[in-house]
Design an enzyme around this catalytic site. Structure first.
Site, short mmCIF file in Angstrom:
data_model
loop_
_atom_site.label_atom_id
_atom_site.label_comp_id
_atom_site.label_asym_id
_atom_site.label_seq_id
_atom_site.Cartn_x
_atom_site.Cartn_y
_atom_site.Cartn_z
N ARG A 130 0.69 -1.32 0.11
CA ARG A 130 0.14 -0.13 -0.04
C ARG A 130 0.83 1.37 -0.06
NH1 ARG A 130 -2.88 -3.49 3.21
NH2 ARG A 130 -4.82 -4.01 2.05
N LYS A 152 3.17 11.72 -11.08
CA LYS A 152 2.36 10.72 -11.85
C LYS A 152 3.10 9.44 -12.32
CE LYS A 152 -0.68 14.08 -14.69
NZ LYS A 152 -1.07 14.53 -15.99
N GLU A 194 10.27 18.61 -24.81
CA GLU A 194 9.51 19.14 -23.47
C GLU A 194 10.18 20.23 -22.85
OE1 GLU A 194 6.77 17.62 -22.62
OE2 GLU A 194 7.11 15.45 -23.30
N LYS A 235 7.92 23.22 -14.08
CA LYS A 235 6.90 22.12 -13.74
C LYS A 235 6.48 22.05 -12.07
CE LYS A 235 5.43 17.48 -14.28
NZ LYS A 235 5.49 16.29 -15.18
N GLU A 245 -4.26 18.26 -11.30
CA GLU A 245 -4.74 18.24 -12.58
C GLU A 245 -6.05 18.75 -12.35
OE1 GLU A 245 -2.40 16.57 -15.77
OE2 GLU A 245 -4.15 16.93 -17.32
N ARG A 249 -2.38 22.64 -14.44
CA ARG A 249 -1.44 21.74 -14.56
C ARG A 249 -1.91 21.06 -16.24
NH1 ARG A 249 1.02 16.44 -11.37
NH2 ARG A 249 2.31 15.60 -12.84
N ASN A 253 0.24 19.93 -20.73
CA ASN A 253 -0.03 19.23 -22.13
C ASN A 253 -0.08 19.83 -23.49
OD1 ASN A 253 -0.82 17.00 -20.44
ND2 ASN A 253 -2.84 17.60 -20.06
N HIS A 256 0.24 18.23 -26.82
CA HIS A 256 0.09 16.73 -26.35
C HIS A 256 -1.34 16.11 -27.12
CE1 HIS A 256 3.76 17.21 -23.88
NE2 HIS A 256 3.61 15.74 -23.32
N HIS A 260 -0.28 12.84 -28.97
CA HIS A 260 -0.74 11.66 -28.64
C HIS A 260 -1.53 10.94 -29.82
CE1 HIS A 260 -0.72 12.26 -24.02
NE2 HIS A 260 0.36 11.88 -24.51
N HIS A 274 7.87 9.89 -28.34
CA HIS A 274 6.79 10.77 -27.70
C HIS A 274 7.11 12.34 -27.87
CE1 HIS A 274 4.34 12.37 -24.56
NE2 HIS A 274 5.23 13.11 -24.31
N1 LIG Z 1 5.03 10.43 -15.23
C1 LIG Z 1 4.99 11.74 -16.05
O1 LIG Z 1 4.61 12.70 -15.78
C2 LIG Z 1 5.50 11.43 -17.57
C3 LIG Z 1 5.56 12.61 -18.49
C4 LIG Z 1 6.14 12.51 -19.68
C5 LIG Z 1 6.23 11.30 -20.00
N2 LIG Z 1 6.09 10.05 -19.57
C6 LIG Z 1 6.20 8.61 -19.83
O2 LIG Z 1 7.78 8.54 -20.06
C7 LIG Z 1 7.95 7.68 -21.17
C8 LIG Z 1 8.96 8.13 -22.16
O3 LIG Z 1 10.11 8.38 -21.24
P1 LIG Z 1 11.50 8.44 -22.11
O4 LIG Z 1 11.50 9.32 -23.33
O5 LIG Z 1 12.70 8.82 -21.24
O6 LIG Z 1 11.44 6.84 -22.75
P2 LIG Z 1 12.36 5.54 -22.04
O7 LIG Z 1 12.35 5.38 -20.56
O8 LIG Z 1 12.06 4.35 -22.88
O9 LIG Z 1 13.85 6.02 -22.58
C9 LIG Z 1 14.29 6.17 -23.89
C10 LIG Z 1 15.17 5.13 -24.29
O10 LIG Z 1 16.36 5.96 -23.89
C11 LIG Z 1 17.18 4.75 -23.14
N3 LIG Z 1 18.06 5.55 -22.25
C12 LIG Z 1 17.61 6.23 -21.20
N4 LIG Z 1 18.60 6.87 -20.43
C13 LIG Z 1 19.70 6.67 -21.15
C14 LIG Z 1 20.91 6.84 -20.96
N5 LIG Z 1 21.40 7.74 -19.90
N6 LIG Z 1 22.00 6.36 -21.86
C15 LIG Z 1 21.53 5.51 -22.66
N7 LIG Z 1 20.33 5.17 -23.10
C16 LIG Z 1 19.26 5.77 -22.25
C17 LIG Z 1 16.24 3.73 -22.68
O11 LIG Z 1 16.98 2.58 -22.57
C18 LIG Z 1 15.20 3.88 -23.70
O12 LIG Z 1 15.66 2.90 -24.68
C19 LIG Z 1 6.67 7.60 -21.89
O13 LIG Z 1 5.97 6.21 -21.12
C20 LIG Z 1 5.59 8.69 -21.11
O14 LIG Z 1 4.30 8.05 -21.16
C21 LIG Z 1 5.58 10.17 -18.17
ZN LIG Z 2 5.39 14.63 -22.67
#
Ligand SMILES: NC(=O)c1ccc[n+]([C@@H]2O[C@H](COP(=O)([O-])OP(=O)(O)OC[C@H]3O[C@@H](n4cnc5c(N)ncnc54)[C@H](O)[C@@H]3O)[C@@H](O)[C@H]2O)c1
Ligand SMILES: [Zn+2]
Length: 381
Positions: A130, A152, A194, A235, A245, A249, A253, A256, A260, A274
């Site tokens: 939990r 999030k 971003e 942020k 949100e 907040r 987006n 987005h 999306h 993304h």
């Molecule tokens: N929680 C939130 O508020 C929020 C906000 C925006 C996006 N997201 C989520 O984040 C995800 C996208 O994040 P992302 O773009 O980081 O994707 P990811 O975590 O898939 O990373 C992208 C790629 O880069 C590689 N990588 C990461 N760091 C590295 C490093 N230092 N050296 C070499 N390779 C590295 C990873 O292995 C992966 O292949 C999505 O699922 C999205 O929905 C969440």
């Molecule tokens: Zn985003």
């Protein structure tokens, strides 16, 4: 706006959420301080590192070494990289590993990776017994400026992205800007979208600074820390005012809703990351705003030019395979937007723009003008 001249002491950004508040520590080589910080924050706690294969190859050894040096016990669970791990199967793998390692209420989960690992590990921590606390060690630019901050967490359902999740704030964020040196240039640029978003939505001076300094952010000079800190501050301020949100907040987006839909239309594949979808989405939001007479067309042009200069896609036609495979038609794209969370009683909520640095939430956008706008965009040469 000026950036510091050299890599100096780490920058700390506070996320002001009362007893759930936490620090984001930003700087070159701050990963080296993880062990001491964890030991100070939670004396005697055991930790479990959640990471993905690629990040593990580059950064797991160092992370484990700094924890060991501070006397912090640690285990590890390594998932496959990419969205394929933000699933029930990925959640099961991580949760079972946490249970097997006997991680308890006073222990800590450490998310070492990009947004996928952060969302997955954070969600697993939120439901384990939990709720167990977690530390974010974001390793992608996108994760450092966006996903690791704000609480999030979640996974995808086969029916859509981020449909299962929880608000679960980390207790500490360690954003080591040197870790980004191993990120692929394309992933780095996707995260940059971003960063530019914060300028576009609320800070014209920051946007102008980005126009002048983007090359140094990419090359890893001190401008990188300044850009990440400014993004996190933006942020953090919005999240502190509207954690769940219910209002403001949603400005985060920007780009987005279009983005999306494009990600979905390309099957969440490597055709469009993304951040790349967000870059195109922001330009579409800006041009749509200009068309509605809300913003000067010159501001939309300025946004498009900056993103293009950094090497981001800014047009539907820039999406890999667009010429060969095409993309969904305007009706299908509109349908994908309606599947998004931002629909109320047949009207779409869009984040539109009045100027660079001034985004607004518009709740009652009629579908027909959006479809017509998309049809014209798809028909561009
Ligand atoms: N929680 C939130 O508020 C929020 C906000 C925006 C996006 N997201 C989520 O984040 C995800 C996208 O994040 P992302 O773009 O980081 O994707 P990811 O975590 O898939 O990373 C992208 C790629 O880069 C590689 N990588 C990461 N760091 C590295 C490093 N230092 N050296 C070499 N390779 C590295 C990873 O292995 C992966 O292949 C999505 O699922 C999205 O929905 C969440
Ligand atoms: Zn985003």
């Amino acid at each position: 706006m000026t950036a510091p001249l050299n890599h100096s002491a780490p920058i700390t950004v506070e996320v002001a959420l009362g007893d759930r508040g936490y620090d984001i520590v930003i700087g070159r080589d701050v990963l080296a301080s993880l062990g001491e910080r964890v030991a100070r924050l939670r004396p005697g706690a055991r930790t479990m590192i959640v990471t993905d294969r690629t990040v593990a190859q580059n950064w797991l050894e160092k992370t484990e070494a700094v924890l060991s040096a501070a006397g912090v016990a640690h285990g590890r669970v390594v998932v496959g990289e990419g969205e394929a791990s933000k699933t029930y199967a990925g959640l099961e793998q991580v949760s079972e590993a946490l249970i097997a390692a006997k991680i308890e209420r006073n222990d800590l989960v450490i998310a070492l990776g990009g947004g996928v690992v952060g969302d997955l590990a954070g969600f697993a921590a939120s439901i384990l017994r939990r709720g167990v606390d977690f530390v974010q060690v974001p390793t992608s630019l996108l994760a450092q400026v966006d996903s690791s901050v704000g609480g999030k967490t979640g996974i995808n359902s086969p029916q859509g992205k981020n449909l299962l999740g929880a608000f679960h704030q980390p207790v500490l964020v360690i954003a080591d800007t040197a870790v980004l040196d191993t990120l692929s240039p394309r992933q780095f640029r996707a995260g940059y979208a971003e960063v530019a978003k914060y300028g576009a939505l609320g800070d014209e001076a920051f946007f102008a600074w980005l126009e002048a300094n983007h090359a140094e952010i990419v090359s890893g000079g001190p401008a990188r820390e300044h850009a990440i800190a400014t993004s996190c501050r933006a942020k953090a301020a919005i999240v502190a005012r509207d954690e769940r949100e219910t209002g403001e907040r949603a400005l985060l987006n920007l780009g987005h809703t279009f983005g999306h839909a494009l990600e979905a239309a390309t099957g969440f594949s490597d055709r469009l990351f993304h951040g790349e979808g967000v870059a195109i989405g922001m330009v579409l939001a800006a041009e749509f705003s200009a068309e509605r007479g809300m913003m000067p067309a010159s501001d939309a042009k300025r946004l498009q030019q900056h993103l293009a200069q950094v090497g981001l896609p800014t047009r539907l036609q820039d999406i890999a395979g667009f010429q060969q495979e095409g993309l969904a038609d305007a009706d299908a794209l509109l349908g994908l937007m309606f599947q998004d969370k931002k629909v109320k009683r047949g009207k779409l909520t869009f984040i539109l723009m009045e100027a660079i640095g001034r985004a607004v939430i518009v709740n009652d956008v009629e579908p027909t003008p959006v479809r017509d706008f998309l049809a014209r965009q798809l028909a561009r040469a």
